[in-house]
Design an enzyme around this catalytic site. Structure first.
Site, PDB file in Angstrom:
ATOM      1  N   HIS A  21       0.864  -1.207   0.229  1.00 13.47           N
ATOM      2  CA  HIS A  21       0.424  -0.302   0.239  1.00 13.47           C
ATOM      3  C   HIS A  21       0.901   1.150   0.308  1.00 13.47           C
ATOM      4  O   HIS A  21       1.686   1.196   0.532  1.00 13.47           O
ATOM      5  CB  HIS A  21      -0.430  -0.240   1.158  1.00 13.47           C
ATOM      6  CG  HIS A  21      -1.830   1.853   1.711  1.00 13.47           C
ATOM      7  ND1 HIS A  21      -1.300   2.446   1.781  1.00 13.47           N
ATOM      8  CD2 HIS A  21      -2.733   1.610   1.081  1.00 13.47           C
ATOM      9  CE1 HIS A  21      -2.463   3.026   2.439  1.00 13.47           C
ATOM     10  NE2 HIS A  21      -2.730   3.028   1.328  1.00 13.47           N
ATOM     11  N   HIS A  66       1.606  10.967  -2.751  1.00 16.70           N
ATOM     12  CA  HIS A  66       0.306  10.642  -1.605  1.00 16.70           C
ATOM     13  C   HIS A  66      -0.329  12.073  -1.350  1.00 16.70           C
ATOM     14  O   HIS A  66       0.350  12.977  -0.407  1.00 16.70           O
ATOM     15  CB  HIS A  66       0.823  10.431  -0.373  1.00 16.70           C
ATOM     16  CG  HIS A  66      -0.300   9.531   0.506  1.00 16.70           C
ATOM     17  ND1 HIS A  66      -0.789   9.600   1.995  1.00 16.70           N
ATOM     18  CD2 HIS A  66      -1.917   9.231   0.399  1.00 16.70           C
ATOM     19  CE1 HIS A  66      -1.767   8.741   2.499  1.00 16.70           C
ATOM     20  NE2 HIS A  66      -2.526   8.846   0.747  1.00 16.70           N
TER      21      HIS A  66
END
Length: 489
Positions: A21, A66
């Site tokens: 992830h 991110h």
């Protein structure tokens, strides 16, 4: 490392796949650096699914970061080259790149060109929209697969998404072994400094829309769409509709750890039927700012192939994940047990009750331990005397099988001898993991950590074995090990 020994000729959806992830992050989810190095590290640890978040860098370039956080970006080209260089260093079985795309059609075209030029013949093209079965890991050896939503579907993502409720509650990584010993990546005070700058992180970026500032996204980039081997997306109509199986299509669905629990509680049989043909990816809830992980067992019990973990963290949940994928030669693919591929109409067979009769019983004897004096400083555990070791032994897997036991404390010795036997009846041995932790008892302070390992019960060989131990980050100690005896009755 053992050889691959499971049947690798079944469709790809018949396997649990070692999944990362936010694979580019070096630390926490809010303010750490993005880099190609964690990608290389994950692939060399056996991970087969790598996740990249794609964002515009100016008007003509693409970076990986991110989104909506303070993380520092890295160039997409560096990430792609890292994948190419490390994809098949440990395992020859296919690598899947899941893309979270926030790009305009112009930049999607650029990404398609970069991916094609970087991977060339390694790329696998597949029309998952018009097939009934996906190829096998054996057929896809040394191939790179791209998985994302087709460009147009990103426009509809905000209309079909189901939000997590944001409740903190009890983390799903807590169990009979207790809480994690300490914060995994950053202290809470460090994270509190940046959380006020960040919001709306309870969703995976993939479940949001992309091309947010460009309405011309309706003009799809055909070169980009052609790259997608595994189509992702969540149909309109809520969770029940999202789990509906289309006999003529194969797709990937992403759910948060919380939505998975909701889906299993409400539609358990539907989840299992979905995963027999399609791909289900589970991702950590948005409040795991410190890159912690969650208990993977509920995903495995439901047949979810891609349980996405923060590989840059560490802790008991990640130890379980590493333990599962020590199976099958560490190739990153583990065949799902047959009972997950033969769903009964009501799905009740998959969740054994507390009174379920065991299929198999594992006897574990912890004989002795050695090697700490070679791997640790003489004063590491106690400044004035030898350590006082004890061992915690237990099972992770189906809820009915979960248990933790421990030996007595052996005082003042670097070579403890316990000779303690434990008996573990197993209702679902196919998904059971043997958990082992060594701790050093401290009367006045928290017990010290002395090593851990996690072993798939299906791979354990009977007899007396020297079992190597690993540190908190999953690195094997040079000398520290336990002498254990295993017996199935």
């Amino acid at each position: 490392m053992f050889l691959v020994h499971q049947n690798m000729d079944a469709p790809l959806s018949h396997y649990f796949i070692f999944t990362g992830h936010n694979s580019y992050l070096t630390g926490n989810q809010l303010s750490s650096n993005c880099s190609e190095l964690p990608i290389a590290d994950a692939l060399r640890r056996g991970v087969r699914v790598v996740e990249l978040d794609l964002w515009p860098r100016g008007t003509d370039d693409v970076c990986v970061k991110h989104g909506r956080t303070l993380t520092k970006e890295v160039k997409l080209g560096k990430c792609l080259e890292s994948i190419k260089a490390n994809a098949f260093a440990i395992s020859k079985y296919p690598v899947i790149i899941t893309l979270e795309d926030h790009l305009t059609p112009k930049l999607q075209f650029k990404v398609a060109k970069m991916i094609t030029q970087t991977f060339g013949d390694m790329l696998y093209y597949h029309d998952s929209q018009g097939c009934q079965e996906f190829p096998s890991p054996e057929e896809l050896k040394e191939k790179i697969l791209i998985s994302t939503k087709p460009p147009k579907e990103y426009l509809e993502a905000n209309d079909t998404k189901e939000k997590d409720n944001g409740e903190k509650g009890k983390d799903s990584d807590e169990d009979v072994w207790g809480k994690e010993p300490e914060d995994l990546i950053s202290t809470q005070s460090d994270l509190d400094k940046v959380t006020s700058s960040v919001n709306d992180l309870n969703q995976d970026d993939e479940e949001r829309g992309s091309c947010e500032s460009d309405t011309s996204c309706q003009l799809q980039a055909p070169e980009y769409k052609r790259l997608i081997a595994i189509h992702a997306g969540k149909p309109k109509g809520g969770l029940r509709m999202a789990l509906k199986v289309d006999p003529n299509k194969i797709r990937r669905l992403s759910l948060s750890e919380q939505l998975l629990e909701k889906a299993v509680a409400s539609y358990g049989a539907d989840v299992i039927r979905f995963t027999q043909k399609n791909f289900l990816r589970i991702y950590p809830k948005g409040t795991r700012f410190n890159s912690s992980n969650y208990k993977p067992q509920i995903g495995w019990m439901s047949g979810a192939q891609m349980i996405a973990f923060n590989m840059q963290g560490y802790g008991r949940a990640l130890w379980l994940m590493e333990g599962m994928f020590r199976a099958n030669g560490g190739c990153g693919y583990v065949k799902k047990p047959d009972f997950l591929m033969d769903a009964s109409p009501n799905g009740q067979d998959f969740y054994p009750k507390d009174n379920s009769s065991p299929k198999k019983t594992l006897k574990v004897k912890v004989c002795m331990g050695d090697g700490w004096l070679l791997d640790f400083k003489k004063t590491h555990f106690d400044s004035y005397s030898p350590p006082d070791f004890f061992v915690r032994v237990g099972i992770a897997g189906a809820p009915v099988d979960e248990v933790m036991e421990k030996t007595k404390i052996e005082y003042d010795t670097w070579t403890p001898i316990w000779n303690k036997e434990f008996t573990f009846p197993l209702a679902v041995p196919e998904l059971a993991l043997l958990r082992v932790e060594v701790h050093e008892h401290d009367v006045n302070e928290k017990d010290d950590f002395g090593g851990q390992t996690c072993l798939p019960v299906s791979e354990i060989r009977q007899g007396i074995r020297a079992v190597p131990l690993f540190n908190r980050k999953g690195v094997k100690y040079s000398s520290t090990r336990l002498l254990m005896r295993f017996e199935f009755v």
